[in-house]
Design an enzyme around this catalytic site. Structure first.
Site, short mmCIF file in Angstrom:
data_model
loop_
_atom_site.label_atom_id
_atom_site.label_comp_id
_atom_site.label_asym_id
_atom_site.label_seq_id
_atom_site.Cartn_x
_atom_site.Cartn_y
_atom_site.Cartn_z
N TRP A 1 0.83 -1.20 0.00
CA TRP A 1 0.00 0.00 0.00
C TRP A 1 0.87 1.25 0.00
O TRP A 1 1.99 1.25 0.48
CB TRP A 1 -0.91 0.02 1.24
CG TRP A 1 -1.99 -1.00 1.18
CD1 TRP A 1 -2.50 -1.61 0.09
CD2 TRP A 1 -2.68 -1.54 2.31
NE1 TRP A 1 -3.48 -2.50 0.44
CE2 TRP A 1 -3.62 -2.48 1.79
CE3 TRP A 1 -2.63 -1.34 3.68
CZ2 TRP A 1 -4.49 -3.20 2.62
CZ3 TRP A 1 -3.49 -2.06 4.50
CH2 TRP A 1 -4.40 -2.97 3.96
N ASP B 1 -4.78 9.07 -0.88
CA ASP B 1 -5.94 9.59 -0.15
C ASP B 1 -6.18 8.78 1.12
O ASP B 1 -5.38 7.91 1.49
CB ASP B 1 -7.18 9.61 -1.06
CG ASP B 1 -7.67 8.23 -1.47
OD1 ASP B 1 -7.18 7.20 -0.93
OD2 ASP B 1 -8.56 8.15 -2.35
N GLU C 1 -5.85 5.05 1.00
CA GLU C 1 -4.56 4.55 0.55
C GLU C 1 -4.53 4.35 -0.97
O GLU C 1 -3.86 3.45 -1.48
CB GLU C 1 -4.20 3.21 1.23
CG GLU C 1 -4.66 3.09 2.66
CD GLU C 1 -3.56 3.43 3.66
OE1 GLU C 1 -2.55 2.74 3.69
OE2 GLU C 1 -3.75 4.39 4.41
N GLU D 1 -15.57 -3.66 9.49
CA GLU D 1 -15.22 -2.52 8.65
C GLU D 1 -16.35 -2.23 7.68
O GLU D 1 -16.78 -1.09 7.52
CB GLU D 1 -13.94 -2.83 7.87
CG GLU D 1 -13.56 -1.78 6.84
CD GLU D 1 -12.34 -2.19 6.04
OE1 GLU D 1 -11.27 -1.62 6.29
OE2 GLU D 1 -12.45 -3.10 5.19
#
Length: 360
Positions: free
Chosen positions: A109, A161, A164, A316
């Site tokens: 990432w 952002d 990621e 999440e």
């Protein structure tokens, strides 16, 4: 145990002795600490009166900044000398996630991300206001000033952002976080107040000039799509007010393109785990509804979030309405099932509950 009680307990349970909040203790890819979601978790702890937990987190932020001071100063010098190369993957910049001991995390990432550095300054100011611990500003001043110098040098560079992604672009939400961090420090750094006010206004004007199109805010400069994180530009970053026409039209676009029932997607072409509905974004929309007199809708979102509770806590994201179903299994095979619990989901539920005045 109510979800409020469970959320507070879970966050405290997964705060490291160093003060860092593990993003998701059971999801291997999130067993780290981010400045951004950690700050919102600390903010939720402040909203529930757990000021000691929040203080420990900000002391951890201070530790991280000081630990990587040499790298930060080298990055500032390189940018000022025109040596940044506009490369968001360039390892000369500070990382966005760390181990609980403040070490950098290598990985696929993107690591150059600025939103967390603005957000932690904003959160620190919120903590001081809610806890009355004004001594913390003095204690952390060297890292506060280094962070300001770092974002002041780098804010115009393309960087990843809050998701990621998009490392080759400039993102209004990232700029909003930097703006909020800078403005929040104005009252505490009297010798730099004029400089900070001028920088904040420059960033605000940049967002208005380059981060809007068709009467609303946009995902990135050059990308006119809508992203649910644009809510943050009103709450809590204050680039616009909740009733500003820009925000009203932005929320309308979020509702039309990204809301499905009470769940909210990140953005329309999201393929991460099939592009599910993120609970923290649902809470954010509920927060906005509270502030704009749509309390009943906010209450329904809070109730819906509670129904998404799993044995391990709030996830999440949920898969009630996937934007890209074919990608879900691909991600499961690659990285396991989506993160449960996500501390940030619990944090934003606590913020929404606080806004609604729900005590338990």
């Amino acid at each position: 145990m109510t979800l409020i009680e469970e959320s507070v307990q879970l966050i405290l349970q997964h705060q490291a002795s160093t003060g860092a909040y593990l993003a998701s203790p059971a999801f291997v890819h999130y067993q780290y600490a981010w400045l951004r979601d950690g700050t919102f978790t600390a903010y939720a702890m402040n909203r529930t009166g757990n000021h000691g937990s929040a203080r420990k987190f900000y002391q951890w932020c201070d530790y991280v900044i000081r630990k990587h001071e040499t790298k930060a100063r080298a990055a500032i010098s390189a940018v000022k000398a025109g040596q940044d190369n506009n490369d968001a993957g360039n390892n000369r910049f500070l990382h966005t996630r760390y181990t609980v001991d403040g070490e950098e995390v290598a990985g696929e990432w993107g690591s150059f991300q600025l939103d967390g550095y603005g957000t932690w300054l904003w959160g620190l100011a919120e903590h001081v206001q809610m806890s009355g611990e004004h001594d913390l500003i003095h204690e952390l001043r060297p890292s506060i000033e280094l962070t300001i110098d770092y974002v002041a040098a780098c804010w115009q560079l393309p960087n990843f952002d809050c998701w990621e992604e998009g490392g080759d672009r400039i993102h209004p939400v990232t700029l909003g976080a930097i703006y909020a961090g800078i403005k929040s420090m104005e009252p505490y750094l009297s010798d730099r107040a004029s400089e900070l006010a001028q920088l904040g206004e420059t960033i605000r004007q940049f967002i208005y000039e380059h981060g809007t199109a068709n009467g609303r805010l946009i995902k990135s400069v050059g990308d006119h799509s809508v992203d649910a994180s644009l809510l943050w530009l009103a709450l809590p970053f204050g680039i616009v007010t909740v009733d500003d026409p820009l925000m009203i039209r932005t929320v309308q676009a979020i509702e039309e393109d990204l809301r499905a029932g009470y769940g909210v997607h990140r953005y329309k072409v999201d393929t991460y785990y099939g592009g599910g509905q993120w609970l923290l974004l649902s809470a954010w929309l509920g927060w906005y509804y509270v502030k704009t007199g749509r309390r009943e809708e906010a209450e329904k979102i809070a109730a819906w979030m509670a129904t998404q509770r799993q044995a391990g806590g709030l996830p999440e994201q949920v898969q009630e309405h996937l934007l890209s179903p074919a990608h879900f299994e691909t991600w499961v095979e690659r990285a396991g099932y989506p993160a449960v619990p996500l501390l940030w989901s619990h944090a934003m539920f606590l913020v929404l509950a606080a806004e609604l005045g729900i005590q338990n």
